[in-house]
Write a protein that holds these residues in place. Sequence first.
Motif, PDB file in Angstrom:
ATOM      1  N   GLY A  18      39.675   8.598   8.322  1.00 59.76           N
ATOM      2  CA  GLY A  18      39.526   9.869   9.027  1.00 59.76           C
ATOM      3  C   GLY A  18      39.198  11.001   8.066  1.00 59.76           C
ATOM      4  N   LEU A  72      37.277   6.918   4.656  1.00 61.19           N
ATOM      5  CA  LEU A  72      36.370   6.226   5.584  1.00 61.19           C
ATOM      6  C   LEU A  72      36.342   6.965   6.917  1.00 61.19           C
ATOM      7  N   HIS A 113      34.037   6.853  10.838  1.00 59.34           N
ATOM      8  CA  HIS A 113      32.916   6.275  11.584  1.00 59.34           C
ATOM      9  C   HIS A 113      31.869   7.326  11.969  1.00 59.34           C
ATOM     10  N   LYS A 151      35.279  18.417  13.962  1.00 62.37           N
ATOM     11  CA  LYS A 151      36.075  19.321  14.817  1.00 62.37           C
ATOM     12  C   LYS A 151      36.273  20.671  14.141  1.00 62.37           C
ATOM     13  N   ILE A 209      33.118  22.745  15.024  1.00 60.15           N
ATOM     14  CA  ILE A 209      32.984  23.343  16.368  1.00 60.15           C
ATOM     15  C   ILE A 209      34.168  24.254  16.715  1.00 60.15           C
ATOM     16  N   GLY A 263      37.114  27.154  16.954  1.00 57.39           N
ATOM     17  CA  GLY A 263      37.154  28.627  16.985  1.00 57.39           C
ATOM     18  C   GLY A 263      35.808  29.223  17.356  1.00 57.39           C
ATOM     19  N   ALA A 302      44.474   9.170   9.398  1.00 54.74           N
ATOM     20  CA  ALA A 302      44.208  10.596   9.674  1.00 54.74           C
ATOM     21  C   ALA A 302      43.114  10.694  10.722  1.00 54.74           C
ATOM     22  N   GLY A 322      33.853  11.247  18.992  1.00 56.86           N
ATOM     23  CA  GLY A 322      34.337  10.128  18.174  1.00 56.86           C
ATOM     24  C   GLY A 322      35.847  10.024  18.096  1.00 56.86           C
ATOM     25  N   PHE A 355      42.949   5.313  17.516  1.00 62.18           N
ATOM     26  CA  PHE A 355      43.076   4.316  16.445  1.00 62.18           C
ATOM     27  C   PHE A 355      44.431   4.384  15.721  1.00 62.18           C
ATOM     28  N   ALA A 409      40.204  18.984  26.242  1.00 66.85           N
ATOM     29  CA  ALA A 409      41.467  19.395  25.605  1.00 66.85           C
ATOM     30  C   ALA A 409      41.253  19.644  24.114  1.00 66.85           C
ATOM     31  N   GLY A 430      45.385  28.591  15.469  1.00 67.88           N
ATOM     32  CA  GLY A 430      45.282  28.192  14.066  1.00 67.88           C
ATOM     33  C   GLY A 430      46.416  27.286  13.614  1.00 67.88           C
TER      34      GLY A 430
HETATM   35  P1  FDA Z   1      40.387  15.326  13.357  1.00 65.66           P
HETATM   36  O1  FDA Z   1      40.146  14.994  14.785  1.00 65.66           O
HETATM   37  O2  FDA Z   1      39.919  16.610  12.831  1.00 65.66           O
HETATM   38  O3  FDA Z   1      39.722  14.184  12.428  1.00 65.66           O
HETATM   39  C1  FDA Z   1      39.831  12.836  12.735  1.00 65.66           C
HETATM   40  C2  FDA Z   1      38.701  12.090  12.053  1.00 65.66           C
HETATM   41  O4  FDA Z   1      38.917  10.695  12.223  1.00 65.66           O
HETATM   42  C3  FDA Z   1      37.346  12.413  12.657  1.00 65.66           C
HETATM   43  O5  FDA Z   1      36.447  12.719  11.614  1.00 65.66           O
HETATM   44  C4  FDA Z   1      36.964  11.131  13.394  1.00 65.66           C
HETATM   45  O6  FDA Z   1      35.560  10.871  13.363  1.00 65.66           O
HETATM   46  C5  FDA Z   1      37.714  10.073  12.602  1.00 65.66           C
HETATM   47  N1  FDA Z   1      38.042   8.887  13.391  1.00 65.66           N
HETATM   48  C6  FDA Z   1      38.648   8.841  14.599  1.00 65.66           C
HETATM   49  N2  FDA Z   1      38.782   7.564  14.989  1.00 65.66           N
HETATM   50  C7  FDA Z   1      38.259   6.795  14.006  1.00 65.66           C
HETATM   51  C8  FDA Z   1      38.100   5.387  13.854  1.00 65.66           C
HETATM   52  N3  FDA Z   1      38.527   4.539  14.800  1.00 65.66           N
HETATM   53  N4  FDA Z   1      37.504   4.926  12.729  1.00 65.66           N
HETATM   54  C9  FDA Z   1      37.059   5.811  11.785  1.00 65.66           C
HETATM   55  N5  FDA Z   1      37.183   7.128  11.872  1.00 65.66           N
HETATM   56  C10 FDA Z   1      37.786   7.625  12.993  1.00 65.66           C
HETATM   57  N6  FDA Z   1      42.748  24.032  15.843  1.00 65.66           N
HETATM   58  C11 FDA Z   1      43.010  25.186  15.182  1.00 65.66           C
HETATM   59  O7  FDA Z   1      44.016  25.275  14.490  1.00 65.66           O
HETATM   60  N7  FDA Z   1      42.127  26.237  15.254  1.00 65.66           N
HETATM   61  C12 FDA Z   1      40.979  26.182  16.004  1.00 65.66           C
HETATM   62  O8  FDA Z   1      40.179  27.124  16.001  1.00 65.66           O
HETATM   63  C13 FDA Z   1      40.737  25.000  16.755  1.00 65.66           C
HETATM   64  N8  FDA Z   1      39.652  24.909  17.565  1.00 65.66           N
HETATM   65  C14 FDA Z   1      39.385  23.739  18.237  1.00 65.66           C
HETATM   66  C15 FDA Z   1      38.269  23.665  19.070  1.00 65.66           C
HETATM   67  C16 FDA Z   1      37.983  22.476  19.730  1.00 65.66           C
HETATM   68  C17 FDA Z   1      36.802  22.422  20.657  1.00 65.66           C
HETATM   69  C18 FDA Z   1      38.822  21.347  19.536  1.00 65.66           C
HETATM   70  C19 FDA Z   1      38.511  20.042  20.199  1.00 65.66           C
HETATM   71  C20 FDA Z   1      39.928  21.427  18.721  1.00 65.66           C
HETATM   72  C21 FDA Z   1      40.244  22.624  18.071  1.00 65.66           C
HETATM   73  N9  FDA Z   1      41.370  22.739  17.260  1.00 65.66           N
HETATM   74  C22 FDA Z   1      41.630  23.922  16.616  1.00 65.66           C
HETATM   75  C23 FDA Z   1      42.258  21.578  17.017  1.00 65.66           C
HETATM   76  C24 FDA Z   1      41.880  20.948  15.670  1.00 65.66           C
HETATM   77  O9  FDA Z   1      40.489  20.712  15.657  1.00 65.66           O
HETATM   78  C25 FDA Z   1      42.627  19.633  15.448  1.00 65.66           C
HETATM   79  O10 FDA Z   1      44.001  19.814  15.656  1.00 65.66           O
HETATM   80  C26 FDA Z   1      42.381  19.116  14.034  1.00 65.66           C
HETATM   81  O11 FDA Z   1      41.005  18.884  13.854  1.00 65.66           O
HETATM   82  C27 FDA Z   1      43.168  17.846  13.773  1.00 65.66           C
HETATM   83  O12 FDA Z   1      42.834  17.391  12.482  1.00 65.66           O
HETATM   84  P2  FDA Z   1      42.933  15.858  12.113  1.00 65.66           P
HETATM   85  O13 FDA Z   1      42.373  15.756  10.742  1.00 65.66           O
HETATM   86  O14 FDA Z   1      44.274  15.347  12.403  1.00 65.66           O
HETATM   87  O15 FDA Z   1      41.951  15.126  13.137  1.00 65.66           O
END
Ligand code: FDA
Length: 391
Positions: free
Chosen positions: A10, A32, A34, A41, A44, A46, A157, A167, A171, A334, A374
Amino acid sequence: METTDVIIIGAGAAGMMCAVEAGRRGRRVVVLDHARNPGEKIRISGGGRCNFTNLEAPPERFLSGNPRFAISALKRFTPADFISRVDAAGIAWHEKTLGQLFCDGSARQIVDLLVRDMVAAGVDLRLGTGISAVSRDGGFLVETSGGTIRAESLVLATGGKSIPKMGATGFAYRIAEQFGLAVTETRPALVPLTFAEQDLEKLRPLAGVSVEARVTLGRTAFEEGLLFTHRGLSGPSILQISSYWREGDSLTVDLARGCDVAGALKAQRGAGGRIAVLTALGRYVPEKVGDMVLEAAGISGRLADQSNSVLDRIGDAVNRWQVKPVGSEGYRTAEVTLGGIDTGGLDARTMEARTVPGLYFIGEAVDVTGWLGGYNFQWAWSSGWAAGQAV
Ligand code: FDA
């Protein structure tokens, strides 16, 4: 077979932060993902400006089966720590409201910061890489579309389930279960709420209208904007309360926050009151909201002709509007996933699984969910940083 010290699955906010920290400690790190790009995220978030942290991140602004779990990581890597990195990278930012910090320019600047730091720390980032299986042989074997890699430490992660189009997968939950860790119930959070068709008939004309509201559910209340949509309600106050709402719950909504509408209408009536009641109400709420309230109550005519009890009814309908959503827009829109890896199975200082040495879970995959503002990125930075010191 290829070997390394640490594999992080992740390349999102948490995974990249963890990679930077582990790389700086001299660990050989392979990340790693995918996806074709890292930090999608973040990009896109904020509205394209990334609300990358909040000036304050007290534990009360996070939901979790164990509200104390997040304290250690949030204390060790604070909003101020992340702001210093943003400042050191020369990224300009501003506080929008309620301590929420956004980039002046673009969210890409935050992705670039993390990617630059990973490169400088010698991290090996592999995008477009699918993971088919994970197993344990003392260390961890990760079978990828590019071959099998072995590492001493494995960090999950992969985030939550929100926005599957980008994506998101479950997992991390599957891997947790494979290794005997508990996963709490997951559900979409920070998500618009929807109404039943019969309620929508009355509310559809309001789609696009917004008000400053106070939305209450039990002892929890949020004072922020509210937006009527074609399917129900959205806006920050609704996204916030959605993390607490469950099927069957009613919400109390004040559509004219800070204004006692019945009192204000009585005062207007006392000062003349020849105007239409709708015009009088229009001073406190948008006209379409006034229309909805008066139509639902069967009230029309001049303000001067309305009794105290009628004005009290109007006040109740505006200041204490009772609504019963039937559902949410779901993971499709969401912002986050509520629930996740049960914190009882993790060490709060390192994010390591208590029963599986070398296995770590960070970020949104863990049962720690922040409010809008945030907090979710701060949790990703703090938990990623904490694991980065330990892997
Ligand atoms: P995150 O989802 O960022 O990363 C996970 C990674 O794992 C991704 O790169 C994905 O491709 C990869 N992955 C998933 N499954 C996999 C698999 N099976 N094999 C390989 N790779 C895999 N929060 C905030 O604090 N301020 C903000 O402004 C916003 N705005 C916002 C807007 C929108 C539209 C969304 C959807 C979400 C937000 N958020 C937010 C929430 C914030 O984006 C979110 O909480 C964090 O990105 C979480 O970070 P993680 O690194 O845990 O997961």
